[in-house]
Structure formats: C-alpha cells, structure tokens
Design an enzyme around this catalytic site. Structure first.
Site, PDB file in Angstrom:
ATOM      1  N   TYR A  77      -1.897  -0.201  10.086  1.00  0.00           N
ATOM      2  CA  TYR A  77      -2.111  -0.970   8.660  1.00  0.00           C
ATOM      3  C   TYR A  77      -0.762  -0.666   7.982  1.00  0.00           C
ATOM      4  O   TYR A  77      -0.236  -1.314   7.291  1.00  0.00           O
ATOM      5  CB  TYR A  77      -3.363  -0.413   8.166  1.00  0.00           C
ATOM      6  CG  TYR A  77      -3.604  -0.697   6.520  1.00  0.00           C
ATOM      7  CD1 TYR A  77      -3.987  -2.056   6.120  1.00  0.00           C
ATOM      8  CD2 TYR A  77      -3.269   0.169   5.503  1.00  0.00           C
ATOM      9  CE1 TYR A  77      -4.212  -2.492   4.794  1.00  0.00           C
ATOM     10  CE2 TYR A  77      -3.569  -0.103   4.166  1.00  0.00           C
ATOM     11  CZ  TYR A  77      -3.940  -1.361   3.925  1.00  0.00           C
ATOM     12  OH  TYR A  77      -4.137  -1.667   2.573  1.00  0.00           O
ATOM     13  N   SER A  91       0.833  -1.276   0.055  1.00  0.00           N
ATOM     14  CA  SER A  91      -0.084   0.016  -0.092  1.00  0.00           C
ATOM     15  C   SER A  91       0.681   1.222   0.007  1.00  0.00           C
ATOM     16  O   SER A  91       1.963   1.253   0.369  1.00  0.00           O
ATOM     17  CB  SER A  91      -0.806   0.194   1.120  1.00  0.00           C
ATOM     18  OG  SER A  91      -1.520   1.298   1.360  1.00  0.00           O
TER      19      SER A  91
END
Length: 247
Positions: free
Chosen positions: A156, A142
């Site tokens: 995250y 990501s």
C-alpha cells in the site's frame, strides 16, 4: 462560475468528510462509491443538507470501463471543475512476505492503477484543450508513502508513493491546460479503513505514538482538501500536503 466536483470513494470516511466540506464551500457534488448503497444514500442526504446538489454513482474503478462510466455520469450534471481522487484501501495488514500475491495485486490495482486512470480522465474532463473549464485535481496519498509501513502494508505504501509521483509529474503536464494537481497525505485517521483490513484497534495503538499524541479526524483532512481546491491555493500545484500529526 459554479463548481462541480467529483469525489471518488466519496461516501465513507475521509471521502464523506471531504464531500461535506466541499458542500459547505459551495460545490455541487458527484460522489463515486464501490458497494455500500446505504452509506451512499446517507452521504448524499448529508451533502444536500449542507446546501449542495449531489448525485451518487456506483462504479468499480479497478475496471477502466467503470472509470469511464463514472465520468460520463458526472458529465450529465455539468462541466466538472474539480476531482478528488480519493478511493483506496489497505485491504490487508501484515508483513509483505506473508501477504498473498492476489492481495498485493489488488492493492496496487485500486490504490495506484485506478488512481492513474481517474487522473487521466480528470485531465481530459478539466483540461481546456479538451474543452474543459480548467480546475483542480486532488490526489489523496498517505503518510505511508514515505514511512513505508513496514510490517503492516508495504504494498500500500508503495502504491501511494506512486500517487505522489503522479501528482508531481501530472501537474507539470497539465499546468498550461488550466489544471492544478495537488496531493494530500493523511496519517493515521479515525475511519473504518483499519477495521476493514482486519485491525480495528490500530488507531488506539498507533495514535499515542504520533507527535501530536492522537489520531487525526476525517474533517481535518477534508479541511486541507477544501483549501487546496480554493482560490487561496491558486499558486499551489505539483506538491503533496502532509496531514499526519508530525509523522
């Protein structure tokens, strides 16, 4: 040689788009998923319409036995030549100080620990020293891994930074075993991941701040994965390609 690729989290969002791109490229597919049976059936039919043989397998990747079962099910369809390590979720949006410890643990468990276990299984399934044919492992990271996602999901981002380290390190371990390991780091992409975490308006809010002025589409991430898994990328390993509109 025919290509058989396993895509974890392969029936929704970016994973489903990856499945469609690979089906169009001539891959047969095994798609892992967690719980949405309807989406799994829709993804299977779409892949078959695109010309692939496709099986779907329900498995909990946060359970090591679930990872083993998924790879065993995939092996019933032939020798894997590729794995896309895509399953993940943000689970929550908010400052770390206000994020329950259980959510922090679950986020790391799904986005990093499970990714490591899938990568371990992929190295064994693909590696020539284990009887595999060689192949490609793509880890979906990501853009948050380098941006940190302050105020939204630091945990995250930290997990995805670990995925980037996994890509770099494992690529060196398995290069002599016929396996390339590469990553793709999407930015803000139009999927349900934001609504699932409780912020359905995030794409509209963040999109205009991206240098290209919009959010990405799942197919744009899928195109990067398709190229990395192709022979055109045969000298690419140990690196993560950012698909984030300039962020």
């Amino acid at each position: 040689m025919s290509r058989l690729t396993l895509v974890t989290g392969g029936t929704r969002g970016i994973g489903a788009a990856i499945a469609l791109r690979l089906a169009a490229d001539g891959h047969d597919l095994v798609l892992g998923y967690a719980r949405d049976d309807r989406a799994a059936e829709e993804a299977r039919l779409a892949a078959e319409d695109a010309g692939a043989r496709c099986a779907v397998v329900r498995a909990d990747l946060t359970d090591p036995d679930g990872v083993d079962r998924l790879f065993a099910a995939a092996a019933e369809h032939g020798h894997l030549t590729g794995v896309v390590n895509n399953a993940g979720a943000t689970l929550h949006i908010g400052p770390l100080a206000e994020t329950p410890p259980g959510i922090v643990a679950a986020t790391i468990d799904l986005n990093l620990t499970a990714a490591l276990l899938v990568a371990r299984a992929a190295a064994r399934a693909l590696g020539t020293s284990y009887g595999g044919p060689g192949g490609v492992l793509v880890n979906i990271s990501s853009g948050a891994a380098t941006l940190g996602a302050p105020g939204e999901y630091v945990q995250y981002a930290a997990a995805k930074a670990g995925v980037d380290a996994l890509t770099h390190g494992l690529a060196q371990e398995v290069a002599a075993d016929g396996v390339r390991v590469v990553g793709v780091a999407p930015g803000i992409v139009r999927t349900t991941i934001h609504a699932d975490a409780g912020d359905p308006g995030r794409t509209d809010r963040v999109g205009p701040r991206v240098p290209l002025g919009r959010v990405g589409e799942p197919s744009e991430v899928a195109d990067a994965v398709g190229w990395l898994m192709s022979d055109e990328a045969s000298y690419v390993t140990g690196t993560t390609l950012r698909v984030a509109g300039g962020r």
